[in-house]
Design a protein around this motif. Structure first.
Motif: not given
Length: 331
Positions: A153-162, A231-235
């Motif tokens: 539910x968080x809006x802050x992004x975790x940026x990892x290289x995809x 996982x949030x970023x992957x989705x």
């Protein structure tokens, strides 16, 4: 109020979606001040607890249920009998035949266990109806679905290289029942990017190797991922989450993906089928149908309406369990 969790028999050796669900609820109940323990065969004294909560229905639970009943304890069971892959008629035949000595022993034990239970909790309405239809259960059945981690539910992004953009993601154990193989074949044929998140299931190394052998450069095996922020970023970065399983109950993946406004293509063999949920599409777990539906979602993706209705945190799910417990013990 003291609660005893009797976990799935595979726990802790096998941490699939259901085992993860039980663990999340356990932790949140403790955070909410509930006195809850895990059952231990060697030193658990059932008489110390007010509620015995069985997670899954296995024949080995019968002595525990019988003991709890003798002591007048309240018994709750989350049975996990929900995949539409197995027809009601098949269940009903086995239950009928179990009246004869030596036939369908497991169904007979199920019936014995269910007859002593005070309250049931199911993940879906489908499973609730199945219990009513097959086992003729007239006791309280509460529907409490799966939840998701608060970080979703968080809006802050975790940026990892995809490894790439514009991809399909599939999350879960890599095993034949999860049916990743036809999805890999489709990705190869259409040159679609496919991200597979998960590790091989127990005894599934051969299947895992088959998947690896046919995978092209556009298929990436991410491995197991336990960080909910990642996982949030992957989705979020995927254009589609695919659940092509041959049999499923109610995957955590559905709500995790929808919470990030990413549509889901899910098997009709899932226990939530045929419930209509914004952003959730269904497919038969065969290659041709999966392919047809992927193309359809690709073409309509920009117009997909995805809301968060019915998506709860694990804290909310635990509170729903507490409501059931309090009603049982009269608090």
């Amino acid at each position: 109020m003291k609660v005893l969790f009797v976990p799935p028999m595979s726990y802790p050796l096998h941490m699939g979606g259901f085992e993860s669900q039980v663990m999340h609820i356990y932790r949140e109940l403790i955070e909410l001040g509930i006195d809850v323990d895990w059952y231990n065969l060697s030193n658990t004294e059932i008489r110390q607890y007010d509620i015995i909560h069985l997670h899954s229905s296995v024949t080995e639970f019968l002595p525990i249920v019988q003991r709890a009943k003798e002591l007048g304890k309240k018994i709750v069971v989350t049975p996990m009998i929900g995949s539409p892959r197995y027809s009601n008629k098949s269940y009903q035949f086995k239950l009928l035949a179990s009246r004869f000595p030596g036939l369908f022993y497991v169904m007979k034990r199920f019936n014995q266990i269910f007859s002593m239970v005070d309250c049931f909790i199911t993940l879906t309405n489908f499973e609730k109806n199945r219990l009513r239809t097959i086992f003729k259960i007239d006791k309280e059945i509460s529907i409490i679905p799966n939840g998701i981690d608060d970080s979703f539910f968080c809006q802050d992004d975790t940026f990892i290289k995809l490894p790439f953009t514009n991809y399909i993601i599939v999350v879960g154990r890599i095993e034949s029942d999860k049916n990743q193989l036809p999805l890999i074949e489709i990705a190869n044929e259409l040159q679609l990017n496919l991200l597979i998140v998960g590790e091989p299931g127990i005894g599934q190394q051969d299947y895992y190797q088959r998947c690896k052998n046919i995978a092209g450069n556009n298929v990436v095996f991410w491995g197991k991922e336990t960080n909910p922020n990642i996982m949030r970023q992957l989705y979020k970065e995927a254009y589609l989450t695919a659940i092509p399983s041959v049999t499923e109950m109610l995957p955590l993946v559905i709500f995790e993906s929808l919470s990030q406004h990413t549509p889901v293509l899910c098997t009709t063999h899932c226990g939530i089928y045929p419930e209509q949920v914004p952003g959730l599409f269904y497919t038969k777990p065969i290659k041709e149908k999966i392919l047809e539906n992927i193309k359809g979602i690709w073409n309509s993706c920009s117009s997909v309406d995805i809301g968060r209705k019915g998506i709860y945190s694990w804290n909310n799910i635990a509170k729903q369990h507490i409501t059931v417990y309090q009603k049982l013990v009269g608090e």
